[in-house]
Design a protein around this motif. Sequence first.
Motif, PDB file in Angstrom:
ATOM      1  N   SER A 118     -15.754  -4.984  -4.115  1.00 54.58           N
ATOM      2  CA  SER A 118     -14.573  -5.221  -2.669  1.00 54.58           C
ATOM      3  C   SER A 118     -13.022  -4.653  -3.194  1.00 54.58           C
ATOM      4  N   MET A 136      -9.457  -6.044  -6.102  1.00 49.46           N
ATOM      5  CA  MET A 136      -8.663  -7.963  -5.736  1.00 49.46           C
ATOM      6  C   MET A 136     -10.214  -8.433  -6.387  1.00 49.46           C
ATOM      7  N   GLU A 137     -10.970  -7.789  -5.937  1.00 49.93           N
ATOM      8  CA  GLU A 137     -12.518  -8.955  -5.989  1.00 49.93           C
ATOM      9  C   GLU A 137     -12.808  -8.771  -7.426  1.00 49.93           C
ATOM     10  N   THR A 143     -21.180 -12.081  -2.795  1.00 51.30           N
ATOM     11  CA  THR A 143     -20.983 -10.792  -1.800  1.00 51.30           C
ATOM     12  C   THR A 143     -22.268  -9.748  -1.686  1.00 51.30           C
ATOM     13  N   PHE A 147       1.129  -1.536  -0.193  1.00 50.22           N
ATOM     14  CA  PHE A 147      -0.367  -0.088  -0.176  1.00 50.22           C
ATOM     15  C   PHE A 147       0.529   1.205  -0.242  1.00 50.22           C
ATOM     16  N   PRO A 188      -7.919   3.839   0.728  1.00 49.70           N
ATOM     17  CA  PRO A 188      -7.672   3.055   1.501  1.00 49.70           C
ATOM     18  C   PRO A 188      -8.309   2.900   2.655  1.00 49.70           C
ATOM     19  N   GLY A 189      -9.073   1.455   2.707  1.00 49.01           N
ATOM     20  CA  GLY A 189      -9.661   1.016   3.322  1.00 49.01           C
ATOM     21  C   GLY A 189     -10.880   1.022   3.018  1.00 49.01           C
ATOM     22  N   TYR A 190     -11.005   1.713   2.352  1.00 47.41           N
ATOM     23  CA  TYR A 190     -13.168   1.857   1.700  1.00 47.41           C
ATOM     24  C   TYR A 190     -13.431   0.052   0.642  1.00 47.41           C
ATOM     25  N   ARG A 191     -12.316   0.180   0.706  1.00 45.81           N
ATOM     26  CA  ARG A 191     -12.726  -1.024  -0.401  1.00 45.81           C
ATOM     27  C   ARG A 191     -13.861  -0.872  -1.724  1.00 45.81           C
ATOM     28  N   SER A 227     -22.627  -7.495  -2.293  1.00 46.92           N
ATOM     29  CA  SER A 227     -22.970  -5.658  -3.115  1.00 46.92           C
ATOM     30  C   SER A 227     -22.068  -4.699  -1.868  1.00 46.92           C
ATOM     31  N   VAL A 228     -21.474  -4.165  -2.188  1.00 49.65           N
ATOM     32  CA  VAL A 228     -20.154  -3.381  -1.668  1.00 49.65           C
ATOM     33  C   VAL A 228     -20.875  -2.193  -0.582  1.00 49.65           C
ATOM     34  N   ALA A 229     -20.429  -2.718   0.535  1.00 47.55           N
ATOM     35  CA  ALA A 229     -21.656  -1.591   1.768  1.00 47.55           C
ATOM     36  C   ALA A 229     -21.598  -0.045   0.698  1.00 47.55           C
ATOM     37  N   VAL A 230     -22.023   0.572   1.667  1.00 46.11           N
ATOM     38  CA  VAL A 230     -23.181   2.043   0.884  1.00 46.11           C
ATOM     39  C   VAL A 230     -22.382   3.044   1.204  1.00 46.11           C
ATOM     40  N   PRO A 231     -21.615   2.756   2.697  1.00 47.55           N
ATOM     41  CA  PRO A 231     -21.145   4.207   3.522  1.00 47.55           C
ATOM     42  C   PRO A 231     -19.821   4.093   2.549  1.00 47.55           C
ATOM     43  N   SER A 232     -19.021   3.008   1.590  1.00 51.93           N
ATOM     44  CA  SER A 232     -18.255   3.662   0.779  1.00 51.93           C
ATOM     45  C   SER A 232     -18.529   3.904  -0.294  1.00 51.93           C
TER      46      SER A 232
END
Lengths: 477, 477
Positions: free
Chosen positions: A175, A178-179, A341, A113, A317-320, A343-348
């Motif tokens: 995500s 990588m995903e 998976t 990173f 970084p870290g928000y994926r 979906s990606v997290a909504v906050p991100s």
Amino acid sequence: MKKYEALAEEIEVQITAGTLRPGERLPSVRETIASRSVSPSTVFEAYALLEARGRIEARARSGFFVKAPTPQRSEPLLARPQPNSHTVIVNDLVLEVLGSIRERGIVPLGSAFPNPALFPLERLARETSAGLRELEPEQMLHDLGPGNQELRRQIALRYMSNGVVASADEIVVTSGAMEALNLCLQAVTRPGDAVAIESPTFYGCLQALERLQLRAVEVATHPRDGVQLDSLENVLQRERVSACWFMPNFQNPLGALMPAEQKKQLVQMLTRHQVPLIEDDVYGELYFGVRRALPAKAFDDEGWVMHCSSMSKSLAPGYRLGWAAAGRFARAVERLKLSSTLSVAVPSQLAVLRYLRAGGFDKHLRHLRSLLALRREEALRCIARHFPSEVRVTLPQGGYFVWVELPPQVDALELHRLALSQSISVAPGPIFSADQRFRHHLRLNYGHPRLEQLEPALKTLGRLVAGLMKRPALMPR
Amino acid sequence: MKKYEALAEEIEVQITAGTLRPGERLPSVRETIASRSVSPSTVFEAYALLEARGRIEARARSGFFVKAPTPQRSEPLLARPQPNSHTVIVNDLVLEVLGSIRERGIVPLGSAFPNPALFPLERLARETSAGLRELEPEQMLHDLGPGNQELRRQIALRYMSNGVVASADEIVVTSGAMEALNLCLQAVTRPGDAVAIESPTFYGCLQALERLQLRAVEVATHPRDGVQLDSLENVLQRERVSACWFMPNFQNPLGALMPAEQKKQLVQMLTRHQVPLIEDDVYGELYFGVRRALPAKAFDDEGWVMHCSSMSKSLAPGYRLGWAAAGRFARAVERLKLSSTLSVAVPSQLAVLRYLRAGGFDKHLRHLRSLLALRREEALRCIARHFPSEVRVTLPQGGYFVWVELPPQVDALELHRLALSQSISVAPGPIFSADQRFRHHLRLNYGHPRLEQLEPALKTLGRLVAGLMKRPALMPR
């Protein structure tokens, strides 16, 4: 291109051509304003850009001078991988190395990173808060699945401004890259299939192949230009290959940048063979040249390129937050995403959407690139100064890795362990190969340690290398 | 158990035993305070709990009365799946149905989610903001991998308070339970293996099997008690099964709750056969009884149970925060996680960590359960009132689904399409089976529509069912 970029490019051409020589003084800001009828800020910005790229330097009260070229060591040699496909077994070495990097108090030359302090984390935090505050509850559910529609549109707009055609519908938010890469790989392969990969390659690629029980065919990859097309053509003639997984821009770990014409030929070759290209382009925005290098996807008319990228190395970084623009395979990728998976997290999603919509990404990237370019200069200077002269090293045009070839006596795993005992991590070569080659190579990350950490750490590392060189050479392998 | 819960349980026992009969008045609050030496708030809370569970009702100026029992239709029949393992092909029906549910303006009886307005989204947004504001940049990277260490500890504490032993080290944080289930499945199977699943089962399970190219063996699953152990024993005698994927608490779509003794026998049987159990427990917190039903993992001494859950249905939809506590397979799951999606988004991890640490989860859950129990009452009342008497329906003890068996003339897919034309979604039975059985079944979600939407939507649905019943029966299949 902005005015100051055009001016900087012009000066850079003169330096490269030798018209302006190392040590020569550049025209003063006042002279340049007068001679070119540009604004003072244009000249200042152009000079700042050239300074960040390591081409010129300011001297107090004297003006700007052409810098001596980056101390240049010989390039690492082109490795010749074994010609046939083979199964991939990633041993625990990768996990051990990655684990050691995560420990606190270690100078993270082995990290994957960039330094998280280089990113606008405070502004992203504010965008996350504002986004969540304004969110209607039902919207939470509507943003699941392939991703928030407006975010996908913003990503498509960014493709457009980079000269690539990709529709919002083609984009699946994932995500991290990588995903995206994993889903693309799964969409076009079945267990037992062969996949062409670079040599050396990103260990995440090896892990993905192992997980999906795929065989690898390694293709010779030049430390400067990337995948060698003649080697690839040989592979395609010889084996049924289900996909290629390549990184044409600032390859990890080499930092190689494939020239545009070579990318075009690559896409033509794969289209002819009807082989999908999984293009990992996570470092594409981190270039030190004048403009972004086109991805291979820019040359793809028939949808065989599955372009994967993310915000993890360039913004958040870290928000994926990553994505795939998977061409003719977009629906298959979406389907795999929904069933693995969801979906990606909504906050991100909200944070990145709001950031992109508000603007300022390009300004941040200019700043980030100049900081990384400065660190590259510093790292190369320290390596030239402190490493034995037999050590070879790449001159990356983007990203934040250098690839180092050590003399044959020096075992990278031993160096890795010795360095750890001095609180320095490195990424040893064998983790970048399915058959543990590159035993005398290292990937060094100059973008994660703090700038002032580089010299002491590289000095220590150089000393360790010199110590190991005093022993008789191991048998070549 | 809190005092008011003990009081509520005691009264409930009296109602169930017939000591207190429907229509009878309960002792007044004042009388109860006097007769039991408890505080007024204990009595109020106990009565409120019983009201939420549909056992008593308040009548203005008269006090509390025992309610008539939930209108009870006959239970759907136990389905007998085909005895042998078979490949799984999920056709586009699932995607079509899920897509239709996502459209706005549709009454979402077909949804898989509870109503997001039932969750403390504002508080989670505040926790996210505060967490991101306080975060040191380097921590961003330390929270990648298997998850924030303190979050894993909080999850382990929650297991402990639910009577289950799980260490923080065993827990891998995932992108919802969906990813946890997928990783567990991949950790213990290879393509071509057979996996025992429920019949009917969650379509996500079928999609996971298809994606990993696994064969399914469906096991008879009772609408009230869940997996039939004699059927499972038969399967295990007959076939080499690599794993079971079951949902002992409030099974989706049946709502079935496996009794504790049966869970214990299940774990013993699987331990004897050395077959891992992938336990999907996402609805476990949404019980209407007096206390949380133990998961099968509570009976696992040898690490064969891989327990998967998430916050998506109980606290934080859209944050995509789930986990696996995978027993002896924990390291394998962690490794797959690292190489497929690397990590869960840090903002989501911070939000849930801070929420759990600050407390209030149990209070929120009590409120959520009482709201869902109310909706269940309303849904069952409306079905009893508006559906033809031939329709069978489950009486779920938790979760937010009822499973409806229609008369054989009524095709669920046709009903699904007719309902959509009336802006109502339903989840038709065939999406819950690998071979498109359950053609005369529906899953209805009473937890997503607004309370006042239930009666008009179920009335319309009842009318559509009655209309379809007037036609001659289709051939049974």
